[in-house]
Design a protein around this motif. Structure first.
Motif, PDB file in Angstrom:
ATOM      1  N   VAL A 579     -34.102 -42.431 -57.989  1.00 36.54           N
ATOM      2  CA  VAL A 579     -32.842 -41.692 -58.063  1.00 36.54           C
ATOM      3  C   VAL A 579     -32.063 -42.195 -59.273  1.00 36.54           C
ATOM      4  O   VAL A 579     -31.519 -41.425 -60.065  1.00 36.54           O
ATOM      5  CB  VAL A 579     -31.985 -41.890 -56.791  1.00 36.54           C
ATOM      6  CG1 VAL A 579     -30.780 -40.945 -56.830  1.00 36.54           C
ATOM      7  CG2 VAL A 579     -32.771 -41.642 -55.531  1.00 36.54           C
ATOM      8  N   GLN A 583     -31.105 -40.269 -62.711  1.00 34.02           N
ATOM      9  CA  GLN A 583     -29.692 -40.233 -63.056  1.00 34.02           C
ATOM     10  C   GLN A 583     -29.484 -40.614 -64.535  1.00 34.02           C
ATOM     11  O   GLN A 583     -28.652 -40.036 -65.228  1.00 34.02           O
ATOM     12  CB  GLN A 583     -28.946 -41.223 -62.158  1.00 34.02           C
ATOM     13  CG  GLN A 583     -27.459 -41.079 -62.173  1.00 34.02           C
ATOM     14  CD  GLN A 583     -26.983 -40.090 -61.120  1.00 34.02           C
ATOM     15  OE1 GLN A 583     -27.790 -39.582 -60.350  1.00 34.02           O
ATOM     16  NE2 GLN A 583     -25.714 -39.818 -61.094  1.00 34.02           N
ATOM     17  N   ILE A 593     -26.093 -33.461 -63.231  1.00 35.33           N
ATOM     18  CA  ILE A 593     -26.207 -34.850 -62.791  1.00 35.33           C
ATOM     19  C   ILE A 593     -26.024 -34.963 -61.279  1.00 35.33           C
ATOM     20  O   ILE A 593     -26.263 -36.010 -60.686  1.00 35.33           O
ATOM     21  CB  ILE A 593     -25.192 -35.727 -63.566  1.00 35.33           C
ATOM     22  CG1 ILE A 593     -25.658 -37.191 -63.607  1.00 35.33           C
ATOM     23  CG2 ILE A 593     -23.786 -35.596 -63.003  1.00 35.33           C
ATOM     24  CD1 ILE A 593     -24.957 -38.025 -64.641  1.00 35.33           C
ATOM     25  N   ASP A 594     -25.604 -33.864 -60.678  1.00 34.75           N
ATOM     26  CA  ASP A 594     -25.446 -33.837 -59.219  1.00 34.75           C
ATOM     27  C   ASP A 594     -26.732 -33.382 -58.528  1.00 34.75           C
ATOM     28  O   ASP A 594     -26.744 -33.169 -57.326  1.00 34.75           O
ATOM     29  CB  ASP A 594     -24.294 -32.901 -58.832  1.00 34.75           C
ATOM     30  CG  ASP A 594     -24.507 -31.492 -59.369  1.00 34.75           C
ATOM     31  OD1 ASP A 594     -25.122 -31.358 -60.449  1.00 34.75           O
ATOM     32  OD2 ASP A 594     -24.079 -30.533 -58.722  1.00 34.75           O
ATOM     33  N   HIS A 597     -30.859 -35.935 -56.591  1.00 37.27           N
ATOM     34  CA  HIS A 597     -31.469 -36.203 -55.287  1.00 37.27           C
ATOM     35  C   HIS A 597     -32.742 -35.375 -55.094  1.00 37.27           C
ATOM     36  O   HIS A 597     -33.566 -35.697 -54.236  1.00 37.27           O
ATOM     37  CB  HIS A 597     -30.465 -35.868 -54.178  1.00 37.27           C
ATOM     38  CG  HIS A 597     -30.047 -34.433 -54.197  1.00 37.27           C
ATOM     39  ND1 HIS A 597     -29.071 -33.949 -55.040  1.00 37.27           N
ATOM     40  CD2 HIS A 597     -30.517 -33.363 -53.505  1.00 37.27           C
ATOM     41  CE1 HIS A 597     -28.937 -32.647 -54.851  1.00 37.27           C
ATOM     42  NE2 HIS A 597     -29.795 -32.262 -53.934  1.00 37.27           N
TER      43      HIS A 597
ATOM     44  N   ARG B   7     -23.249 -30.377 -55.200  1.00 37.00           N
ATOM     45  CA  ARG B   7     -23.768 -30.238 -53.844  1.00 37.00           C
ATOM     46  C   ARG B   7     -23.736 -31.608 -53.164  1.00 37.00           C
ATOM     47  O   ARG B   7     -24.203 -32.597 -53.704  1.00 37.00           O
ATOM     48  CB  ARG B   7     -25.216 -29.744 -53.918  1.00 37.00           C
ATOM     49  CG  ARG B   7     -25.902 -29.707 -52.576  1.00 37.00           C
ATOM     50  CD  ARG B   7     -27.269 -29.062 -52.718  1.00 37.00           C
ATOM     51  NE  ARG B   7     -28.013 -29.221 -51.483  1.00 37.00           N
ATOM     52  CZ  ARG B   7     -29.159 -29.872 -51.405  1.00 37.00           C
ATOM     53  NH1 ARG B   7     -29.688 -30.415 -52.460  1.00 37.00           N
ATOM     54  NH2 ARG B   7     -29.791 -29.972 -50.261  1.00 37.00           N
ATOM     55  N   ALA B  77     -22.155 -37.165 -54.491  1.00 34.89           N
ATOM     56  CA  ALA B  77     -22.941 -36.093 -55.096  1.00 34.89           C
ATOM     57  C   ALA B  77     -23.433 -36.435 -56.497  1.00 34.89           C
ATOM     58  O   ALA B  77     -24.555 -36.083 -56.869  1.00 34.89           O
ATOM     59  CB  ALA B  77     -22.119 -34.806 -55.132  1.00 34.89           C
ATOM     60  N   VAL B  78     -22.615 -37.122 -57.270  1.00 32.94           N
ATOM     61  CA  VAL B  78     -23.035 -37.399 -58.657  1.00 32.94           C
ATOM     62  C   VAL B  78     -23.664 -38.780 -58.786  1.00 32.94           C
ATOM     63  O   VAL B  78     -23.971 -39.231 -59.889  1.00 32.94           O
ATOM     64  CB  VAL B  78     -21.873 -37.239 -59.663  1.00 32.94           C
ATOM     65  CG1 VAL B  78     -21.300 -35.824 -59.594  1.00 32.94           C
ATOM     66  CG2 VAL B  78     -20.781 -38.277 -59.450  1.00 32.94           C
ATOM     67  N   GLY B  79     -23.850 -39.433 -57.656  1.00 36.44           N
ATOM     68  CA  GLY B  79     -24.714 -40.611 -57.657  1.00 36.44           C
ATOM     69  C   GLY B  79     -24.052 -41.941 -57.941  1.00 36.44           C
ATOM     70  O   GLY B  79     -24.759 -42.929 -58.172  1.00 36.44           O
TER      71      GLY B  79
END
Lengths: 656, 162
Positions: A579, A583, A593-594, A597, B7, B77-79
């Motif tokens: 992940v 990223q 960038i969202d 996942h 999301r 969401a953006v980690g």
């Protein structure tokens, strides 16, 4: 030094079974002493036979009723004699004798018809005669090889695994690569059908290969396809010797089906070669004196250790060197190199110490370059490593080139006594007070780092997902009074055990996978647990959910063999490292960038690891999301493990 | 801007809200004011262990209002949680960023132009440009971090004192 007398004939050809059994039990113990004795040997005592598990249930046979109540040995004897009457002394019985002459106590395997001869000999001869060759049945070769990997790091000697020709070895080859990169001995066997006329159908042809070991030749120290039984014996001893000479590594022998299944020619088994006392290469006196002079003369020496302590002796020797110099030790965690709460353990202050370092001693470093990257370019670097003695070119696990001032290609552990003596000689009396002062400063620094770690561990203490600090401390709380052995690499748990636990025994930590190939820990933790079991140690592992799903069938082996192991799933519901990598690239490209996942997280649905464990007969509990529920769950699982069985708990936790 | 709203793959149910998330956003502005007194160098970067390029200045910027709940949604969401933990506790992968986040000017600069040497696994913090995270969203993120309450001190946790 214990000596072993080579047997001239197969035991069954020369003496009665009863007589042989008595003698073999004694001889087996002596053999192990010989195999492990000497300067660089493991001091772990090994009980002769006790840890080889009894078969829980013999396979069904036509006259099963007649066997009820008979001791296993008698049953085995009758079967053995029947086989013998049918076709003489099987070649694979002799192979079993050769294998156990090496002090090997177990063979782990998934069945495969290219080694059915050996399989039959293991169950009807090796398991039933002393010294027993125990069987660990597996459901994936990646597990059976990893079991050998973990076992060797705790026991200090190899376990054997057998793999089916072609497809079996293909399944196991990643695990062999892990062992290779981790410098761990594995005694691997693979079936082989050289005679094309014996291949009875399409499957046998599909599973046949001209040179099977070629697949793993880049990451094994030695392989051979012996053409006769005496050739096999020579190769087996040679392979063992190579595997156990630093740098350790996996070896592979391909066993021809005919050689396994045909009777020993003439009914007389060839002699088994003597097993030598293996003496690891040691640093030369003048070189050690020069290194000592540099270290003693340095204002800010630093010792880096990665796979330095191969054995308990290595741990004690590194303590002696560090204390003689009052120098900081920074542990790269390849093994249990240095006690975690020793005042000179300065792993937590690595960057600061390296930024001031003028002489850096790297002991069996894997990645000396990055481990010492924070040091000024003027710092002198000294490498003491056996990896310089043996390497191959294709796979690049030798890591980035490091410019060093002195490179001593020897076994670091075996060299430490010479080096420490040289250091002691080089320390002038006038220097002693300065060294004491340095030691006192470092001790304060260690304490400060410990306090900083405690403060950091408190952050998010009650969070959900559970922090890795909380996970580790809840576990430690329940095991700290036990003779525990933590058998996973801890980087995914932010090294909390090293930062906060107290550990001072070699078996309490054994490093990571070597090549970081997923699927390692399930098998490796089982192997470690097998080795620890005979020593009355409690084996615990904290393993990722992604790693677990590569080799979940280890749970069945754990239950089937009743191997006591507490397996804590660090369930971050992702291939978390990936992940982060995705990223990074998404950050560079600045789009979506969202969406990182996708393809990296393990959700929709979540996996119920407790049920997975339960489905294979292992106590499973979870998913645990409430941090306050974790301690009691660990306690319940430990009660199972202390009964001699495996247990798994699934903890939903932070990524790192 | 992202074409669609980020999301929230990791649902709030699966990653429950941290305790204390209801703290007021206004506190962040007060903090910035107190720490920076207006124009800010990237001094805040020092708080995250990064080298600070001298002479780089950020125009005076007040902490914009943000929505902490949206910020938490974005944080997942953006980690951000991947390296810093779901409540900013930090880990081997990234430093602590909450509670008490660095001043907003330093915060947004770090997001846009990450400083600091690669750390764990030689992974460098990814940049979050305006194309993927608007200034308003950054303000939401900041509001979330500023809303995170303190953890119990180590001295009050028995497991850390044995």
């Amino acid at each position: 030094m214990a000596k072993r007398v080579a047997r001239q004939t197969h035991p069954l050809a020369a003496v009665s079974r009863r007589g042989f059994l008595k003698g073999a039990a004694l001889g087996g113990a002596a053999l192990r002493g010989a195999a492990l004795g000497g300067a660089g040997a493991i001091a772990v005592p090994v009980t002769a036979v006790a840890q080889a598990p009894e078969p829980r249930q013999l396979p069904p046979v036509p006259d099963q009723a007649a066997e009820q109540g008979q001791p296993a040995e008698v049953t085995g004897q009758r079967r053995r004699l029947a086989t013998s009457a049918a076709g003489g002394l099987p070649g694979s019985d002799y192979m079993v004798d050769v294998i156990r002459s090496l002090g090997i106590e177990y063979v782990a395997f998934v069945p495969g018809d290219t080694f059915k001869g050996l399989h039959e000999s293991v169950i009807n001869y090796g398991l039933l005669t002393n010294p027993k060759l125990g069987l660990i049945p597996c459901m994936h070769e990646e597990v059976s090889v990893a079991i050998c990997h973990g076992y060797a790091k705790i026991a200090g000697k190899p376990m054997a695994c057998a793999m089916h020709s072609t497809v079996g070895l293909q399944h196991g080859c990643m695990a062999l690569y892990n062992a290779w990169a981790d410098r761990v001995p594995v005694f691997a066997l693979v079936g082989h059908q050289a005679d094309a006329n014996k291949r009875v159908g399409l499957v046998q042809w599909a599973h046949a290969v001209y040179d099977g070991p070629e697949l793993v030749r880049d990451f094994t120290k030695f392989d051979d396809t012996p053409a006769s039984l005496s050739d096999f014996a020579d190769s087996a001893v040679r392979a063992y010797k190579f595997a156990m000479t630093p740098p350790y590594g996996p070896v592979l022998l391909a066993l021809d089906e005919g050689l396994q299944e045909n009777p020993v020619p003439g009914g007389r088994a060839p002699a088994i070669p003597r097993l030598p006392l293996i003496v690891p290469p040691q640093g030369e006196d003048a070189a050690c004196a020069e290194v000592a002079r540099m270290l003693v003369g340095a204002a800010h020496p630093v010792i880096l250790a990665d796979r330095c302590a191969r054995t308990p002796a290595g741990l004690a020797r590194l303590i002696e060197l560090a204390e003689a110099l009052q120098a900081p030790v920074i542990d790269a965690h390849g093994r249990f190199n240095f006690p975690w709460r020793h005042p000179l353990n300065q792993t937590g202050s690595a960057r600061d110490l390296l930024s001031r370092a003028d002489v850096i001693l790297g002991l069996e470093m894997t990645d000396f370059y990055h481990a010492s990257a924070a040091a000024p370019p003027t710092a002198k670097r000294i490498s003491v490593a056996s990896t310089d003695l043996y390497f191959k070119s294709n796979y690049q696990d030798f890591e980035r080139f490091t410019a060093v001032d002195i490179a001593i290609a020897v076994d670091a552990e075996a060299t430490l006594p010479v080096l420490t003596d040289a250091v002691r000689r080089a320390i002038r009396p006038s220097l002693r007070s300065a060294l004491r002062e340095r030691g006192a400063t470092l001790a304060r620094q260690h304490q400060e780092a410990l306090e900083e770690s405690r403060t950091a561990a408190a952050l998010g203490w009650n969070d959900r997902p559970i922090t890795t600090a909380r996970l580790c401390m809840e576990l430690y709380d329940k095991i700290r009074h036990e003779k525990w052995s933590l058998v996973n690499g801890t980087s995914f748990q932010s090294y909390w055990p090293q930062r906060l636990w107290t550990a001072h025994e070699h078996y309490q930590y054994m490093g990571d996978a070597g090549a970081y190939g997923l699927g390692y820990l399930p098998g490796a933790s089982l192997g470690a647990a097998v080795a620890n079991q005979s020593q009355g140690r409690l084996t615990v592992a904290i393993g990722g959910d992604g790693d677990l799903m590569f080799t979940p069938s280890f749970l069945w082996t754990a239950a089937h063999q009743r191997i006591p192991l507490l397996y804590v799933v660090h369930n971050n519901r992702a291939y978390h490292q990936e992940v982060m990598w995705v990223q990074v690239i998404a950050g560079e490209r600045q789009r979506g960038i969202d969406r990182c996942h996708l393809g990296t997280t393990i959700d929709d649905p979540y996996i119920d690891y407790a049920k997975l464990a339960q489905s294979m007969g292992v106590h499973g509990e979870g998913p645990i999301t409430d941090p306050n529920a974790l301690g009691p769950a660990i306690e319940r699982a430990l009660a199972i493990v202390k009964r001699g069985e495996p247990a798994l708990i699934d903890v939903v936790a932070q990524g790192r | 801007m992202t074409p669609t709203a980020p999301r929230l793959k990791l649902s709030l149910a699966s990653l429950p809200l941290v305790t204390g998330a209801a703290a007021l956003i206004g506190g962040a502005a007060a903090l910035i004011g107190a720490l920076t007194g207006g124009a800010a160098l990237i001094g805040g970067a020092a708080l995250i262990g990064s080298a600070v390029p001298t002479g780089v200045a950020i125009a005076q910027a007040a902490t914009p209002a943000g929505n902490a709940q949206r910020g938490q949604h974005l944080y997942l969401a953006v980690g951000c949680y991947e390296c810093h933990g779901t409540t900013g506790t930090g880990a081997i992968t990234g430093p602590k960023i909450a509670p008490n986040p660095i001043p907003f000017p330093a915060f947004i600069y770090q997001l846009r132009h990450p400083l600091g040497a690669p750390s764990y696994g030689n992974i460098k913090m990814p940049a979050y440009g305006e194309a993927v995270l608007s200034d308003a969203q950054v303000a939401d993120l900041y509001a979330y971090l500023a809303s995170i309450g303190p953890s119990p001190p180590a001295s009050k946790i028995p497991l850390l004192n044995r």
